[in-house]
Scaffold this motif. Structure first.
Motif, PDB file in Angstrom:
ATOM      1  N   GLN A 203      -4.661   5.559  -4.658  1.00  0.00           N
ATOM      2  CA  GLN A 203      -4.727   5.487  -3.178  1.00  0.00           C
ATOM      3  C   GLN A 203      -5.704   6.524  -2.654  1.00  0.00           C
ATOM      4  OE1 GLN A 203      -1.080   5.629  -0.820  1.00  0.00           O
ATOM      5  NE2 GLN A 203       0.028   4.596  -2.433  1.00  0.00           N
TER       6      GLN A 203
ATOM      7  N   GLN B 149      -8.324   7.622  -4.053  1.00  0.00           N
ATOM      8  CA  GLN B 149      -9.728   7.244  -4.302  1.00  0.00           C
ATOM      9  C   GLN B 149     -10.262   6.426  -3.124  1.00  0.00           C
ATOM     10  OE1 GLN B 149     -10.996   8.569  -7.308  1.00  0.00           O
ATOM     11  NE2 GLN B 149      -8.906   9.375  -7.233  1.00  0.00           N
ATOM     12  N   ARG B 150      -9.331   5.690  -2.452  1.00  0.00           N
ATOM     13  CA  ARG B 150      -9.748   4.831  -1.334  1.00  0.00           C
ATOM     14  C   ARG B 150      -9.562   5.518   0.009  1.00  0.00           C
ATOM     15  NH1 ARG B 150      -6.663   1.032  -4.848  1.00  0.00           N
ATOM     16  NH2 ARG B 150      -4.780   1.706  -3.797  1.00  0.00           N
ATOM     17  N   ASP B 151      -8.837   6.629   0.021  1.00  0.00           N
ATOM     18  CA  ASP B 151      -8.468   7.277   1.279  1.00  0.00           C
ATOM     19  C   ASP B 151      -8.870   8.761   1.215  1.00  0.00           C
ATOM     20  OD1 ASP B 151      -7.168   8.505   3.375  1.00  0.00           O
ATOM     21  OD2 ASP B 151      -5.249   7.494   3.073  1.00  0.00           O
TER      22      ASP B 151
END
Ligand code: UDP
Length: 254
Positions: free
Chosen positions: A46, A48-50
């Protein structure tokens, strides 16, 4: 000095359970407020995307490896974490270690009634623990100040925040400066487990790094989220491969 292992940009503390419990004890003695999170493979993916979540994790006072996947990743990267230190286990070990000191604990999160049921079991198992207060984890933005006042009135040593990830990490980080709790820990589904409403995976699954499989069978709605587990291992493998290539090309240049 902290010794951490970089897992996809997240500095996970290289601590055993015993060391993690000692660090919690030190944070309580020191006073001030401290943030502890227990990232598993899903949370690291998570993050890595946030970027906001990634920054929050990087600013924590301690990050422990919640799950066999994170320990496996550290081994793949050649910098092995000593062991898994999951949120639910850490909380129970902290209770065991400090209950005789009259540890004051506030339980915040989970559905209405769960924290109170968890409190009954905690007091039964660790009679020295003082449950300073309980508050369920379903609230509007307008209620936030009132919740912080409620927590601060009780001056807990430990605040367990069980709102699920990444809500709990974001809540702790954005309210840390206003909180009068010495240690805030993001603990996911721990109150559900302590209340007895959700069962911990049996020993066989826990010992063999198969908690994810047990959880998947119990809560099939998590299947989509769990796709992050193979993605996580693949990504770590790619990092390992790239690191190998870099050191090979450096070797050739020399
Ligand atoms: N929860 C909560 N408030 C919310 C959303 C979730 O208190 O707005 C609670 C939920 O009731 C459960 C916990 O957060 O007790 C999430 O548990 P889960 O095992 O899903 O944790 P995760 O794996 O997301 O960290």
């Amino acid at each position: 000095m902290r010794k951490t292992v970089d897992i996809l940009g997240i500095p996970v503390d290289a601590v055993t359970m015993k060391e993690a419990v000692e660090i919690v004890g030190r944070f309580i003695e020191e006073g001030g407020t401290h943030a502890i999170y227990t990232p598993n493979a899903e949370i690291i993916m998570q993050a890595q995307r946030d970027p906001e979540l990634k920054e929050i994790l990087k600013r924590a006072d301690m990050l422990t490896a919640d799950g066999a996947g994170v320990v496996l990743a550290s081994r793949m990267l050649g910098n092995e974490l000593p062991e898994k230190v999951s949120g639910v286990d850490l909380v129970q070990e902290v209770f065991r270690a400090y209950s005789k000191n009259g540890l004051r604990c506030f339980l915040f999160g989970a559905k209405p009634g769960v924290a109170e049921e968890a409190a009954v079991n905690i007091i039964k198992d660790h009679p020295g623990i003082v449950i300073a207060g309980c508050r369920n984890g379903y609230f509007s933005d307008e209620e936030n100040d009132e919740i912080i006042d409620e927590i601060n009135r009780t001056s807990p040593d430990i605040l367990l925040v069980a709102l699920g990830a990444p809500k709990q990490e974001k809540w702790i980080c954005s309210n840390l400066e206003r909180l009068n709790a010495k240690v805030c820990i993001g603990v996911g589904g721990t109150l559900d487990i302590l209340s007895g409403r959700v069962q911990l995976a049996p020993e066989f699954f826990r010992k063999n790094g198969l908690e994810w499989l047990y959880r998947l069978c119990q809560q099939p709605r998590r299947a989509k989220r769990m796709l992050d587990l193979p993605r996580f291992i693949l990504r770590v493998w790619r990092v390992k491969l790239n690191a190998g290539k870099t050191s090979l090309s450096k070797g050739k240049r020399q």
